[in-house]
Motif scaffolding. Structure first.
Motif, PDB file in Angstrom:
ATOM      1  N   ILE A 202      23.699  28.875  56.658  1.00 15.47           N
ATOM      2  CA  ILE A 202      24.055  30.207  56.160  1.00 15.47           C
ATOM      3  C   ILE A 202      24.457  31.122  57.310  1.00 15.47           C
ATOM      4  CG2 ILE A 202      23.102  32.315  55.125  1.00 15.47           C
ATOM      5  CD1 ILE A 202      21.395  30.448  53.338  1.00 15.47           C
ATOM      6  N   LEU A 203      23.679  31.113  58.379  1.00 17.26           N
ATOM      7  CA  LEU A 203      23.944  32.010  59.501  1.00 17.26           C
ATOM      8  C   LEU A 203      25.166  31.573  60.302  1.00 17.26           C
ATOM      9  CD1 LEU A 203      20.288  32.738  60.574  1.00 17.26           C
ATOM     10  CD2 LEU A 203      21.880  34.319  59.490  1.00 17.26           C
ATOM     11  N   GLN A 204      25.397  30.273  60.401  1.00 16.87           N
ATOM     12  CA  GLN A 204      26.609  29.810  61.067  1.00 16.87           C
ATOM     13  C   GLN A 204      27.843  30.312  60.325  1.00 16.87           C
ATOM     14  OE1 GLN A 204      26.159  25.550  61.312  1.00 16.87           O
ATOM     15  NE2 GLN A 204      25.091  25.630  63.275  1.00 16.87           N
ATOM     16  N   ASP A 205      27.828  30.206  59.009  1.00 22.74           N
ATOM     17  CA  ASP A 205      28.946  30.688  58.198  1.00 22.74           C
ATOM     18  C   ASP A 205      29.101  32.201  58.341  1.00 22.74           C
ATOM     19  OD1 ASP A 205      29.312  28.094  57.356  1.00 22.74           O
ATOM     20  OD2 ASP A 205      28.330  28.381  55.415  1.00 22.74           O
ATOM     21  N   PHE A 206      27.959  32.906  58.353  1.00 23.93           N
ATOM     22  CA  PHE A 206      27.998  34.363  58.443  1.00 23.93           C
ATOM     23  C   PHE A 206      28.506  34.797  59.813  1.00 23.93           C
ATOM     24  CE2 PHE A 206      25.856  38.578  58.779  1.00 23.93           C
ATOM     25  CZ  PHE A 206      26.499  39.170  57.704  1.00 23.93           C
ATOM     26  N   LEU A 207      28.074  34.120  60.864  1.00 25.33           N
ATOM     27  CA  LEU A 207      28.556  34.426  62.209  1.00 25.33           C
ATOM     28  C   LEU A 207      30.067  34.210  62.310  1.00 25.33           C
ATOM     29  CD1 LEU A 207      25.678  32.841  64.292  1.00 25.33           C
ATOM     30  CD2 LEU A 207      26.459  35.195  64.539  1.00 25.33           C
ATOM     31  N   HIS A 208      30.540  33.144  61.699  1.00 23.97           N
ATOM     32  CA  HIS A 208      31.982  32.858  61.729  1.00 23.97           C
ATOM     33  C   HIS A 208      32.762  34.025  61.108  1.00 23.97           C
ATOM     34  CE1 HIS A 208      35.634  30.432  61.844  1.00 23.97           C
ATOM     35  NE2 HIS A 208      35.872  30.839  60.616  1.00 23.97           N
ATOM     36  N   GLY A 209      32.226  34.572  60.019  1.00 28.87           N
ATOM     37  CA  GLY A 209      32.906  35.678  59.359  1.00 28.87           C
ATOM     38  C   GLY A 209      32.815  36.991  60.115  1.00 28.87           C
ATOM     39  N   ALA A 210      31.884  37.085  61.065  1.00 32.54           N
ATOM     40  CA  ALA A 210      31.682  38.324  61.821  1.00 32.54           C
ATOM     41  C   ALA A 210      32.403  38.315  63.156  1.00 32.54           C
ATOM     42  CB  ALA A 210      30.184  38.541  62.061  1.00 32.54           C
ATOM     43  N   ARG A 211      33.146  37.255  63.457  1.00 33.30           N
ATOM     44  CA  ARG A 211      33.870  37.209  64.721  1.00 33.30           C
ATOM     45  C   ARG A 211      34.914  38.301  64.791  1.00 33.30           C
ATOM     46  NH1 ARG A 211      35.012  30.708  65.678  1.00 33.30           N
ATOM     47  NH2 ARG A 211      32.821  30.104  66.002  1.00 33.30           N
TER      48      ARG A 211
END
Length: 212
Positions: A202-211
């Motif tokens: 979940i956090l990997q996906d969320f981090l990707h979207g916050a780049r």
């Protein structure tokens, strides 16, 4: 340390008493810091000297639902003004153990306080502020109550009857269903290892979207 830059984000963790969300706070913080982020961790009620004083009152003293909600939002306003907003403004990520959804679930669902009254308090205290991501740790009521057990002194909310906690859980599930873009629902009956694997994805996906 990662050289990727990220836009600041606000993450909240929610769940009924006994769901085990607090167990995973260090793991979540570690994942974020490993990505090179400054992480500010706070909690509600609490997070500031005044908020912690109000927390002690809220967890121990009997009061009306409206008084309870007003004190919750008072503590939240201070937490937002003193901790959350400054952290986000300087580019940090915020990890908060409970936020406004707790008031909706506990004072709204649990205490049957009208949604309109809670919406008014929210508008006065923090306006439209919401987390960017909410992790909801969900367990059946009997599992949560077994986890709480009797090995320590229970606070006021933990001592509530089963029907109160059932209403809180149902309200949380309604919030999650109504806000699928913000909420991630986790079955907290799973083992710590299984939940950590889910959280990592979940956090990997969320981090990707916050780049940036």
């Amino acid at each position: 340390m990662s050289t990727i830059t990220y836009q600041p984000r606000f993450i909240s963790m929610e769940g009924i008493d006994g769901a085990g969300k607090s167990t995973h706070l260090p793991f979540i913080r570690s994942l974020l810091t490993q990505a090179g982020l400054e992480v500010v961790q706070t909690r509600e009620p609490g997070g500031t000297p005044l908020g912690e004083t109000l927390r002690a009152i809220l967890l121990s003293q009997t009061m009306s639902a409206q008084t309870e909600a007003m004190l919750m939002f008072a503590a939240r306003r201070e937490n937002y003004l003193q901790v959350i907003a400054p952290a986000l403004a300087r580019g940090a990520w915020v990890l908060c153990d409970r936020f406004t959804d707790s008031s909706l679930a506990y004072q709204g669902g649990g205490r049957a306080m009208p949604d309109a009254e809670l919406a008014q308090l929210q508008q006065i205290a923090i306006g439209p502020v919401q987390p960017d991501l909410t992790l909801l740790f969900d367990v059946p009521l009997e599992v949560a109550q077994a986890r709480i057990g009797s090995s320590r002194e229970l606070d006021k909310f933990e001592q509530e009857q089963a029907d109160f906690h059932a209403r809180v859980r149902q309200y949380y599930l309604q919030l999650a269903a109504a806000n699928p873009q913000r909420y991630r629902l986790l079955d907290a009956r799973h083992s710590i290892a299984e939940l950590q694997a889910q959280l990592q994805q979940i956090l990997q996906d969320f981090l990707h979207g916050a780049r940036c």
